[in-house]
Design a protein around this motif. Structure first.
Motif, PDB file in Angstrom:
ATOM      1  N   ARG B 231      33.503  16.901 116.772  1.00  0.00           N
ATOM      2  CA  ARG B 231      34.320  16.665 115.588  1.00  0.00           C
ATOM      3  C   ARG B 231      33.468  16.950 114.364  1.00  0.00           C
ATOM      4  N   THR B 232      34.127  17.281 113.287  1.00  0.00           N
ATOM      5  CA  THR B 232      33.388  17.629 112.079  1.00  0.00           C
ATOM      6  C   THR B 232      34.020  16.928 110.878  1.00  0.00           C
ATOM      7  N   GLU B 242      37.770  15.389 104.808  1.00  0.00           N
ATOM      8  CA  GLU B 242      38.536  15.510 106.032  1.00  0.00           C
ATOM      9  C   GLU B 242      37.639  15.306 107.247  1.00  0.00           C
ATOM     10  N   ILE B 243      38.236  14.697 108.281  1.00  0.00           N
ATOM     11  CA  ILE B 243      37.549  14.587 109.564  1.00  0.00           C
ATOM     12  C   ILE B 243      38.507  15.104 110.622  1.00  0.00           C
ATOM     13  N   LEU B 249      39.780  22.386 112.977  1.00  0.00           N
ATOM     14  CA  LEU B 249      39.403  22.770 111.612  1.00  0.00           C
ATOM     15  C   LEU B 249      39.197  24.278 111.515  1.00  0.00           C
ATOM     16  N   PHE B 250      38.521  24.819 112.526  1.00  0.00           N
ATOM     17  CA  PHE B 250      38.191  26.238 112.445  1.00  0.00           C
ATOM     18  C   PHE B 250      39.393  27.125 112.750  1.00  0.00           C
ATOM     19  N   GLU B 251      40.428  26.523 113.317  1.00  0.00           N
ATOM     20  CA  GLU B 251      41.655  27.307 113.502  1.00  0.00           C
ATOM     21  C   GLU B 251      42.565  27.193 112.300  1.00  0.00           C
ATOM     22  N   LYS B 253      43.811  24.299 111.208  1.00  0.00           N
ATOM     23  CA  LYS B 253      44.684  23.123 111.225  1.00  0.00           C
ATOM     24  C   LYS B 253      44.024  22.031 110.379  1.00  0.00           C
ATOM     25  N   VAL B 254      44.166  22.153 109.074  1.00  0.00           N
ATOM     26  CA  VAL B 254      43.508  21.209 108.179  1.00  0.00           C
ATOM     27  C   VAL B 254      44.549  20.475 107.349  1.00  0.00           C
ATOM     28  N   LYS B 255      44.164  19.273 106.930  1.00  0.00           N
ATOM     29  CA  LYS B 255      45.073  18.502 106.083  1.00  0.00           C
ATOM     30  C   LYS B 255      44.854  18.858 104.622  1.00  0.00           C
ATOM     31  N   ASP B 256      43.638  19.240 104.314  1.00  0.00           N
ATOM     32  CA  ASP B 256      43.315  19.550 102.927  1.00  0.00           C
ATOM     33  C   ASP B 256      42.871  21.007 102.863  1.00  0.00           C
ATOM     34  N   PRO B 257      43.498  21.827 102.060  1.00  0.00           N
ATOM     35  CA  PRO B 257      43.167  23.268 102.039  1.00  0.00           C
ATOM     36  C   PRO B 257      41.716  23.541 101.648  1.00  0.00           C
ATOM     37  N   ARG B 258      41.102  22.595 100.924  1.00  0.00           N
ATOM     38  CA  ARG B 258      39.718  22.831 100.513  1.00  0.00           C
ATOM     39  C   ARG B 258      38.796  22.958 101.729  1.00  0.00           C
ATOM     40  N   THR B 259      39.117  22.201 102.781  1.00  0.00           N
ATOM     41  CA  THR B 259      38.294  22.251 103.986  1.00  0.00           C
ATOM     42  C   THR B 259      38.246  23.666 104.544  1.00  0.00           C
ATOM     43  N   TYR B 260      39.438  24.261 104.677  1.00  0.00           N
ATOM     44  CA  TYR B 260      39.498  25.600 105.271  1.00  0.00           C
ATOM     45  C   TYR B 260      38.841  26.627 104.344  1.00  0.00           C
ATOM     46  N   ASP B 261      39.038  26.433 103.026  1.00  0.00           N
ATOM     47  CA  ASP B 261      38.396  27.332 102.071  1.00  0.00           C
ATOM     48  C   ASP B 261      36.877  27.303 102.234  1.00  0.00           C
ATOM     49  N   TYR B 262      36.354  26.085 102.438  1.00  0.00           N
ATOM     50  CA  TYR B 262      34.902  25.972 102.590  1.00  0.00           C
ATOM     51  C   TYR B 262      34.447  26.625 103.888  1.00  0.00           C
TER      52      TYR B 262
END
Lengths: 283, 268
Positions: B231-232, B242-243, B249-251, B253-262
């Motif tokens: 988990r990350t 986000e956790i 996360l890498f696919e 499937k994030v709750k916050d778009p900032r996570t995927y952007d990062y």
């Protein structure tokens, strides 16, 4: 401007060489004349003023200096190491600054004042405490000399503890080491070179100190068998006798020979200290 | 120290959840007036590699420091909230040194102590009171082997640990951490001063270690988290954004778009 700097830099070398040449020049006539190497190092009889049979045995003087210095280190090493560890590792803020200033102040006390303390306070104290006939002896001079050498040893030892990076302490404590375990198992081994050189410089100080030793040691030619024996040091002999000898006489030359010996000993001690600091002695 | 049952294997890191080794509740960290971390709550399970990613100044390292109470070296650090390690609040451990013995730490820059390689690894056992030379020999060899360093140093265990190369020192640090027999291993950007080949070797070591302990790995290499972490968590300027399961996360499937952007490298 650069020339002045250069002059300042090489002046130290010039002075050292100059002093050595001077001492050697004054000592050489004796060295090639009345000097007897075997007698010098093995005979305890230092009787330079004898009318018909002057002897120049420096053994008792060498042992006197060595015993006083050894006693001094027994006193100074625990004191200075303890002080350095406390100041460097435990004390913080005001305590630390105050202690450092006090210790530097201690280093500035003139040696004759120390000698005076040895002659008056310590003398009586030793006579009373140990019930010995005379209090001016190896113990007295050693304690005085140890207290004199401790400040500079503390300062150097503390510097070498400070030079150990905090990351080592942090790493050791992160492993669950207590403060004391960290100091004993990591900081002290890491600062080993600096600590050894602090001790060696203290030894150098002990060999070179004159006035306090002259006043506190009893100044009598003696091969010490216990710490309660009076002794005479190399330096004190020179200081006490040089003013009463004829320039150029064998006695005069003999005293300069003692000077050469002292010069060589302190040179070797300082050289060793320097090599240790540079870590050449590192395994 | 709890010994891991062998069947609580690494293949099922999140389902069913093993009892948490570490529970963090509403953790906030301040340095004087500056807030470094705000209201972080998370739990880390047994035999999990828990990754923490995020740009610099996100509070990742501060977070690690609170876990084994290494705040002595940070005089202005103020910590609020609860951290429970093995069910006990870390602030309530009477003996902080015992707490730290259960938690191994690997710093970003390798810290080979200025002792021999042998003494580096034997230090922690010796602190615990192990004095028998043969027992120490066994521990030293085992830990160096597990840290993938034994073959390179077995003939010069007496030389100084601080003289090893950066990559070797970092493995020495890991071996030292392993010698504590920790329940929890904290890694703070361990590969920052290590070459890629050594990094891959250490990563292989970590995959093996997961069978025996729980690992929290702070990294600013997003791909490293992807390779290792079950988990990350994504930290950003003091917030835990986000956790989630690393794969999710890498696919994207994030709750916050900032996570995927990062993760995609659009900032940071």
């Amino acid at each position: 401007m650069q020339g002045i700097m250069y002059l300042g830099g090489i002046s130290a070398i010039i002075f050292i060489i100059g002093i050595f040449v001077f001492i050697a020049k004054e000592g050489l006539p004796f060295l090639f004349g009345a000097f007897d190497l075997k007698e010098f190092f093995t005979s305890p009889r230092w009787i330079p003023t004898s009318e018909n049979n002057p002897t120049y045995g420096a053994l008792a003087l060498i042992l006197g200096t060595a015993s006083v210095t050894g006693m001094a280190m027994i006193v100074a090493i625990p004191f200075s190491l303890g002080a350095a560890i406390f100041i460097g590792e435990f004390a913080t803020g005001k305590t630390r600054e105050t202690l450092k200033i006090l210790i530097e102040l201690l280093a500035a006390i003139p040696s004759v004042v120390w000698g005076f303390i040895g002659l008056t306070i310590m003398n009586g104290l030793i006579i009373k405490l140990f019930n010995v006939p005379i209090g001016l002896n190896v113990l007295n001079a050693g304690i005085i000399l140890g207290l004199m050498a401790a400040p500079i040893m503390t300062t150097i030892a503390e510097d070498s503890l400070k030079a150990v990076p905090d990351k080592y302490r942090e790493a050791a404590e992160a492993m669950g080491a207590t403060r004391w375990q960290t100091i004993r198992r990591v900081v002290l081994p890491a600062a080993k070179n600096g600590l050894v050189s602090a001790v060696l410089l203290g030894v150098g100080r002990g060999f070179g100190e004159t006035m306090a030793v002259l006043m506190a040691s009893g100044h009598s030619i003696n091969i010490p068998h216990s710490v309660f024996d009076s002794v005479r040091a190399l330096t004190a002999t020179i200081a006490a006798e040089l003013g009463e000898t004829a320039v150029g006489s064998p006695h005069y030359g003999a005293l300069f020979t003692l000077g050469i010996l002292l010069f060589i000993i302190t040179f070797l001690i300082n050289l060793t200290a320097d090599l240790v600091v540079r870590g050449i002695r590192k395994k | 120290m709890p010994q891991a049952p062998p069947d609580a294997g690494p293949d099922a890191p999140s389902t069913p959840p093993a009892p948490p080794v570490l529970e963090v509740e509403n953790l906030s960290i301040r340095y004087g007036d500056v807030s470094a971390l705000r209201n972080v709550s998370l739990s880390v399970h047994e035999h999990e590699i828990f990754g923490i990613i995020g740009p610099a100044n996100s509070g990742k390292t501060s977070f690690l420091k609170t876990l084994n109470r290494m705040d002595r070296f940070e005089s202005h650090m103020r910590v609020e909230g609860h951290i429970r390690f093995l069910g006990r609040d870390v602030r309530a451990w009477r003996n902080v040194y015992a707490l730290r013995q259960h938690i191994g730490v690997v710093f970003p820059l390798p810290v080979g102590l200025p002792l021999s390689i042998y003494d580096n690894v034997a230090l922690s056992p010796r602190l615990r009171g192990v004095t028998d030379r043969r027992e120490l020999d066994v521990i030293v060899e085992r830990c160096l082997t597990r840290a993938a360093l034994w073959d390179e140093v077995k003939d010069r265990l007496d030389s100084l640990g601080s003289l090893l190369s950066g990559g070797q020192q970092q493995r020495l640090t890991i071996a030292r951490a392993l010698s504590q027999d920790p329940a929890l291993l904290l890694l703070d950007e361990f590969s920052i001063a290590v070459d890629p080949v050594t990094t891959m070797r250490i990563e292989d070591v970590l995959k093996e270690l997961r069978k025996e302990m729980t690992i929290i790995m702070v990294t600013n290499l997003v791909q490293q988290a992807r390779r290792l972490a079950d988990r990350t968590a994504f930290f950003l300027t003091g917030d835990c954004v986000e956790i989630g399961r690393t794969d999710d996360l890498f696919e994207g499937k994030v709750k916050d778009p900032r996570t995927y952007d990062y993760i995609l490298g659009r900032f940071g």
